[in-house]
Design a protein around this motif. Structure first.
Motif, PDB file in Angstrom:
ATOM      1  N   LEU A  81       0.731  -1.223  -0.492  1.00 19.67           N
ATOM      2  CA  LEU A  81       0.149   0.474  -0.302  1.00 19.67           C
ATOM      3  C   LEU A  81       1.243   1.135   0.163  1.00 19.67           C
ATOM      4  O   LEU A  81       1.583   1.290   0.787  1.00 19.67           O
ATOM      5  N   LYS A  83       1.090   5.328   3.211  1.00 16.49           N
ATOM      6  CA  LYS A  83       0.019   4.816   4.460  1.00 16.49           C
ATOM      7  C   LYS A  83      -0.647   6.423   5.276  1.00 16.49           C
ATOM      8  O   LYS A  83      -1.218   6.305   6.157  1.00 16.49           O
ATOM      9  N   SER A 102      -0.665  -2.697   7.402  1.00 12.65           N
ATOM     10  CA  SER A 102      -1.566  -1.983   6.184  1.00 12.65           C
ATOM     11  C   SER A 102      -1.502  -2.730   4.584  1.00 12.65           C
ATOM     12  O   SER A 102      -2.351  -2.874   4.112  1.00 12.65           O
ATOM     13  N   ASP A 103      -0.070  -2.929   4.526  1.00 16.59           N
ATOM     14  CA  ASP A 103      -0.135  -3.815   3.226  1.00 16.59           C
ATOM     15  C   ASP A 103      -0.494  -5.152   3.445  1.00 16.59           C
ATOM     16  O   ASP A 103      -1.159  -6.042   2.277  1.00 16.59           O
ATOM     17  N   TYR A 126      -4.774  -4.886   2.621  1.00 14.83           N
ATOM     18  CA  TYR A 126      -4.411  -4.873   1.521  1.00 14.83           C
ATOM     19  C   TYR A 126      -4.044  -5.937   0.399  1.00 14.83           C
ATOM     20  O   TYR A 126      -5.191  -5.711  -0.094  1.00 14.83           O
ATOM     21  N   LEU A 147      -7.158  -6.424  -1.453  1.00 17.93           N
ATOM     22  CA  LEU A 147      -7.095  -6.566  -2.646  1.00 17.93           C
ATOM     23  C   LEU A 147      -7.065  -7.453  -4.164  1.00 17.93           C
ATOM     24  O   LEU A 147      -7.574  -7.756  -4.942  1.00 17.93           O
ATOM     25  N   GLU A 203      -8.802  -1.958  -6.451  1.00 16.18           N
ATOM     26  CA  GLU A 203      -7.918  -1.227  -6.051  1.00 16.18           C
ATOM     27  C   GLU A 203      -9.045  -0.411  -4.903  1.00 16.18           C
ATOM     28  O   GLU A 203      -8.889  -0.456  -3.596  1.00 16.18           O
ATOM     29  N   LYS A 261      -8.622  -0.034  -0.968  1.00 15.50           N
ATOM     30  CA  LYS A 261      -8.526   1.348  -0.202  1.00 15.50           C
ATOM     31  C   LYS A 261      -9.273   1.306   0.853  1.00 15.50           C
ATOM     32  O   LYS A 261      -9.487   1.909   1.779  1.00 15.50           O
ATOM     33  N   ASP A 262     -10.205   1.725   0.450  1.00  9.59           N
ATOM     34  CA  ASP A 262     -11.439   1.881   0.972  1.00  9.59           C
ATOM     35  C   ASP A 262     -11.962   0.987   2.241  1.00  9.59           C
ATOM     36  O   ASP A 262     -11.771   1.998   3.051  1.00  9.59           O
ATOM     37  N   VAL A 303      -9.454  -0.926   3.289  1.00 13.14           N
ATOM     38  CA  VAL A 303      -8.081  -0.845   4.648  1.00 13.14           C
ATOM     39  C   VAL A 303      -8.924   0.341   5.822  1.00 13.14           C
ATOM     40  O   VAL A 303      -8.410   0.520   6.775  1.00 13.14           O
ATOM     41  N   GLN A 304      -9.205   1.518   4.561  1.00 12.95           N
ATOM     42  CA  GLN A 304      -9.783   3.110   5.577  1.00 12.95           C
ATOM     43  C   GLN A 304     -10.209   2.475   7.035  1.00 12.95           C
ATOM     44  O   GLN A 304     -10.693   2.929   7.883  1.00 12.95           O
TER      45      GLN A 304
END
Lengths: 259, 158
Positions: A60, A63, B14-15, B18, B22, B28, B32-33, B35-36
């Motif tokens: 990602l 961050k 986070s990786d 994600y 994904l 994508e 991201k949504d 993850v957030q």
């Protein structure tokens, strides 16, 4: 003992293939497979070509948008900078407004206006950051200090550099227990009230006060890297430079110093 | 959990989150949504989460958000679009590359379970906690997913 059959064999297939069955279970499962050669063949094929994925690296890339502001460190910087700058402002008040300095009233007003103009953008930035912090994490210390300030209810007419400036209450703090004894020790006059108002950087105020380039000043030259994180440096400044040294006993009348 | 500890979780997990979303949804923007939203919930519930369970919590939230995403029907359009984009995988020489490719052809639920098992190295029990499935269900679904992968793999490799 589990009885394996065609209805439940899938549930234990991975235990068999990954060799996590105990001895009795394994014997029973192998017995089941011997009696069901189609399933045995199926599992045998899977065992020979067992598809396992190895993690691939997917990053990602940004961050920062997930991160949270770490309050204590940032607030400490803002706080200490504000306190230091505010005290200098107060000192300027003494020197300039009370006739101890050479600067005339008009000159002082002009300089003040210039500083306010120049620092307006910087102040807004600090206010935005500060507002975010306070909004997210109301700080009991901030609340307490602000309340203390409001009780003092200073007369705005005595405030030199805060006229027309809304940030006064916002940046009010009271490091009085730290600074007041030092000021009392080196200042020949009696200070009736010491309050903090910070809106200028320590560096700019120091330059204005010293009428010199801070970086060329031998006292500050070696300290510039920590110049904005100030409490100790400011005390150093007070002691070394003694901005009160030109104040005389004649000035010992009621004064309000906002810093 | 302090802000510093939360930020540490961002850098550490986070990786992984994600990648999980994904690879599962193949989108994508949605990844991201999710993850957030997952990290937002981690922050909002920071005082309730047991120390050391942050990663599992994040995967649990992300998994359930994906289920919601699928239920809302967003996945249907993406899958149709993806079907159009599928290409011949025969030019892939590496077995892992082919496996990754065929993984995208299995159902999203199987894909999620395989990702949790192989990419994140979760035990079947941990996967059952994340997905709210029974451990038996997890084992059956992963077994079936591997059978499908193996058949697809053999078809391509032959």
């Amino acid at each position: 003992m589990i009885r394996f059959d065609r209805n439940n064999y899938e549930e234990y297939a991975l235990d068999y293939l990954e060799n996590t069955m105990d001895e009795n279970q394994l014997k029973a499962y192998m017995e089941f497979l011997r009696n069901n050669p189609d399933i045995e063949s199926e599992l045998s094929g899977l065992s020979e070509n067992f598809p396992v994925l190895f993690p691939e690296q997917i990053i990602l890339d940004d961050k920062k948008w997930l991160l949270r502001k770490v309050k204590p460190a940032l607030q400490k910087i803002l706080w200490s900078t504000s306190v230091a700058a505010a005290l200098i402002t107060g000192l300027l008040y003494i020197v300039f407004i009370d006739g101890s300095g050479d600067t005339s009233l008009d000159n002082r007003d002009s300089i003040t206006a210039d500083i306010i103009e120049e620092k307006n953008i910087e102040k807004n930035k600090i206010e935005e950051i500060d507002a975010d912090i306070v909004k997210e994490n109301p700080d009991p210390v901030v609340t307490e200090v602000t309340d203390e300030y409001s009780k003092l209810n200073p007369n705005p007419e005595t405030v030199l550099l805060a006229e027309g400036n809304n940030s006064r209450e916002k940046y009010t703090t009271s490091p009085r227990e730290v600074v007041e004894p030092i000021v009392a020790d080196i200042c020949p006059i009696e200070l009736n009230e010491v309050i903090a108002i910070a809106q200028y950087s320590f560096r700019d105020i120091a330059e204005l006060y010293l009428e010199t380039d801070v970086e060329k000043n031998p006292i500050f030259a070696d300290n510039k890297t920590v110049f904005n994180d100030i409490t100790d440096d400011f005390i150093f400044f007070l002691k070394e430079m003694n901005p009160f040294k030109n104040i005389t006993e004649e000035d010992n009348r009621k004064k309000t110093v906002y810093f | 959990m302090s802000a510093e500890e939360y930020n540490e979780c961002v850098y550490k997990y986070s990786d992984n989150i994600y990648r999980f979303v994904l690879k599962s949804l193949k989108d994508e923007g949605s990844a991201k949504d999710i993850v957030q939203e997952s990290f937002l919930r981690l922050w909002e519930n920071r005082d309730k989460i047991i120390k050391g369970k942050e990663k599992s919590y994040l995967f649990t939230v992300a998994y359930r958000l994906m289920i919601d995403d699928i239920r809302l029907g967003k996945r249907f359009m993406r899958d149709v679009k993806y079907e159009d984009q599928q290409s011949d995988v025969s030019h892939y020489n590496d077995r892992q590359e082919i496996l990754r490719r065929v993984l995208e052809e299995v159902s999203v639920q199987y894909r999620e379970l395989i990702l949790l098992r192989d990419y994140e190295d979760y035990s079947y029990k941990e996967i059952s906690e994340i997905t709210n499935l029974t451990e038996s269900q997890v084992k059956v679904y992963i077994f079936r997913a591997r059978m499908i992968l193996r058949k697809k793999l053999e078809k391509i490799m032959i």
